[in-house]
Design an enzyme around this catalytic site. Structure first.
Site, short mmCIF file in Angstrom:
data_model
loop_
_atom_site.label_atom_id
_atom_site.label_comp_id
_atom_site.label_asym_id
_atom_site.label_seq_id
_atom_site.Cartn_x
_atom_site.Cartn_y
_atom_site.Cartn_z
CG ASN A 12 -6.76 -0.50 1.65
OD1 ASN A 12 -6.05 -0.14 0.71
ND2 ASN A 12 -6.25 -0.96 2.78
CB CYS B 149 -0.94 0.02 1.20
SG CYS B 149 -2.00 -1.41 1.29
CG HIS C 148 -3.08 3.60 2.55
ND1 HIS C 148 -3.67 3.29 1.36
CD2 HIS C 148 -3.06 2.44 3.28
CE1 HIS C 148 -4.01 2.01 1.36
NE2 HIS C 148 -3.65 1.48 2.51
O1 UT7 Z 1 -3.75 -1.16 3.64
C1 UT7 Z 1 -3.53 -2.32 4.38
C2 UT7 Z 1 -3.72 -2.04 5.76
N1 UT7 Z 1 -4.92 -2.59 6.34
C3 UT7 Z 1 -5.50 -1.88 7.28
O2 UT7 Z 1 -5.18 -0.75 7.52
C4 UT7 Z 1 -6.56 -2.53 8.12
C5 UT7 Z 1 -6.40 -2.12 9.56
N2 UT7 Z 1 -7.39 -2.74 10.43
C6 UT7 Z 1 -8.69 -2.37 10.39
O3 UT7 Z 1 -9.10 -1.51 9.63
C7 UT7 Z 1 -9.62 -3.00 11.40
O4 UT7 Z 1 -8.88 -3.80 12.28
C8 UT7 Z 1 -10.75 -3.87 10.75
C9 UT7 Z 1 -11.74 -2.96 10.03
C10 UT7 Z 1 -10.16 -4.88 9.79
C11 UT7 Z 1 -11.52 -4.61 11.84
O5 UT7 Z 1 -12.06 -3.69 12.77
P1 UT7 Z 1 -11.90 -3.94 14.33
O6 UT7 Z 1 -12.60 -2.85 15.02
O7 UT7 Z 1 -10.43 -4.14 14.62
O8 UT7 Z 1 -12.73 -5.28 14.53
P2 UT7 Z 1 -12.25 -6.68 15.14
O9 UT7 Z 1 -11.41 -7.42 14.15
O10 UT7 Z 1 -11.67 -6.46 16.52
O11 UT7 Z 1 -13.62 -7.40 15.29
C12 UT7 Z 1 -14.64 -6.95 16.19
C13 UT7 Z 1 -15.85 -7.83 16.03
C14 UT7 Z 1 -15.53 -9.32 16.10
O12 UT7 Z 1 -16.63 -9.96 16.74
P3 UT7 Z 1 -16.55 -10.38 18.29
O13 UT7 Z 1 -15.38 -11.32 18.38
O14 UT7 Z 1 -16.31 -9.10 19.04
O15 UT7 Z 1 -17.87 -11.01 18.54
C15 UT7 Z 1 -15.49 -9.76 14.67
O16 UT7 Z 1 -15.80 -11.13 14.49
O17 UT7 Z 1 -16.45 -7.63 14.75
C16 UT7 Z 1 -16.57 -8.89 14.08
N3 UT7 Z 1 -16.37 -8.66 12.64
C17 UT7 Z 1 -17.38 -8.36 11.82
N4 UT7 Z 1 -18.69 -8.19 12.01
C18 UT7 Z 1 -19.45 -7.87 10.94
C19 UT7 Z 1 -15.21 -8.69 11.93
N5 UT7 Z 1 -15.46 -8.42 10.65
C20 UT7 Z 1 -16.78 -8.21 10.55
C21 UT7 Z 1 -17.64 -7.88 9.47
N6 UT7 Z 1 -18.94 -7.71 9.71
N7 UT7 Z 1 -17.15 -7.71 8.22
#
Ligand code: UT7
Length: 334
Positions: free
Chosen positions: A291, A122, A261
């Site tokens: 992204n 990226c 980004h």
């Molecule tokens: O350019 C490359 C770089 N990439 C990035 O910059 C990505 C950086 N990371 C992020 O943007 C975030 O970490 C994400 C958007 C990928 C995830 O957000 P988060 O707030 O860190 O969520 P999480 O992974 O901690 O998940 C929270 C909850 C989980 O459920 P429980 O365990 O709390 O019950 C996940 O299973 O949200 C759930 N979850 C979803 N729910 C609905 C994860 N993905 C989804 C989804 N829809 N798509």
């Protein structure tokens, strides 16, 4: 003598996939995606190749439209023979050989361009601009084309809701010019960090030989530990922004606009808070694109410049981060 951006272009594939449509593939909901990431839709290439969208973005840049606010009318059409260098940043080329740079050179008839691909995930566009600036100065290249382009939809795992909601396809292009009068790029800071926890990876699939013993270790799709990458992103962006300001002797308040980004709106607002920068100074284009990796910064820059907000003399900071792990920031004056 400076190297400045004189024109930009961008292109998106025709198909726009909104968050609701993603529910056909994974258990998610639109509100979760928008509130956690800022993304409402992304574009996905059905028929278009990476070459198609890249050439479309590059041709738009070559038109040299008047894209800046007061003080600049645009440079007008740029001759294909003027381009002495073409750097193509991507992790999703249509093929390995010829390089995407070679394919664009052939398609556009850039007879004088030295062309090659660059992979810094990226951060690819930031790294590409840094390399181009340096080559232009040392080799006296008058004009260069830097393209950031991705068809990430073909390496996304459409069964993994932690990643498939985030990524999209697109291409952005800029034309750089060596200018004896204007400062253009006034500083950059580029940095790599080891990805100790394998937070962001995409494997490769090779044909085996009669002698191959190893088995394929990683699948050929994006795998990401979102929380780890999020933490890395906020820390790395903070570090490269601080370092580029230190190197140039500028204060954060000297910068008129920031083009980060476009990975997650929460990463951008986190950084804005840390530096006490109003969000209006950040170009945010993520809602309609997701992204797009190496394409995200040049596409967002194109959006900013076409909005007419940037005036002659304004300072703009570009900031990227991503796989590798990698990060970089560039300050330029328009
Ligand atoms: O350019 C490359 C770089 N990439 C990035 O910059 C990505 C950086 N990371 C992020 O943007 C975030 O970490 C994400 C958007 C990928 C995830 O957000 P988060 O707030 O860190 O969520 P999480 O992974 O901690 O998940 C929270 C909850 C989980 O459920 P429980 O365990 O709390 O019950 C996940 O299973 O949200 C759930 N979850 C979803 N729910 C609905 C994860 N993905 C989804 C989804 N829809 N798509």
């Amino acid at each position: 003598m400076g190297v400045r951006i004189i024109a930009t272009g961008k292109a998106l594939p025709k198909l726009r996939v909104d968050n609701d449509r993603i529910k056909d593939f994974v258990d998610t909901d639109s509100e979760w995606i928008t509130s956690r990431t800022g993304i409402e839709a992304r574009h996905v290439a059905e028929e278009e190749t990476a070459l198609d969208i890249s050439v479309q973005a590059a041709r738009q840049a070559m038109r040299g439209d008047g894209i800046f606010g007061a003080g600049s009318l645009g440079v007008g059409p740029i001759d294909t023979s003027d381009i002495g260098l073409l750097i193509f940043a991507t992790v999703t080329p249509d093929m390995l050989v010829p390089s995407m740079g070679a394919l664009v050179k052939k398609e556009m008839g850039l007879e004088n361009a030295i062309s090659f691909d660059l992979n810094a995930a990226c951060s690819g566009f930031i790294f590409g601009t840094w390399v181009a600036e340096s080559l232009m100065r040392t080799a006296g290249i008058k004009r260069a084309l830097v393209i950031g382009s991705e068809r990430l939809s073909r390496i996304v795992n459409w069964e993994d809701r932690g990643t498939c909601i985030l990524f999209g396809d697109g291409a952005g292009a800029v034309i750089l010019e060596l200018d004896p009068e204007k400062p253009g790029i006034i500083g950059f800071h580029i940095q790599n960090y080891d990805d100790v926890g394998d937070a962001l990876t995409c494997g490769m699939s090779y044909k085996t030989t009669p002698f191959t013993k190893e088995t394929q270790k990683r699948p050929m799709y994006l795998e990401m530990n979102g929380t780890q990458v999020f933490r890395f992103a906020v820390g790395a962006v903070t570090e490269v922004m601080e370092k580029v300001l230190e190197k140039t002797g500028l204060k954060v308040t000297d910068i008129n606009y920031f083009v980060p980004h476009q990975a997650n709106i929460r990463i951008i607002s986190n950084v804005a808070q840390k530096f006490n920068i109003p969000m209006e100074k950040f170009q945010v284009s993520i809602e309609n694109t997701g992204n797009t990796s190496a394409a995200s910064v040049p596409m967002a820059l194109d959006d900013l410049l076409r909005s007419g907000k940037v005036k002659a003399g304004d300072k703009v900071m570009l900031v990227g981060f991503g796989g590798g792990l990698s990060a970089g920031a560039i300050i330029m004056e328009f």
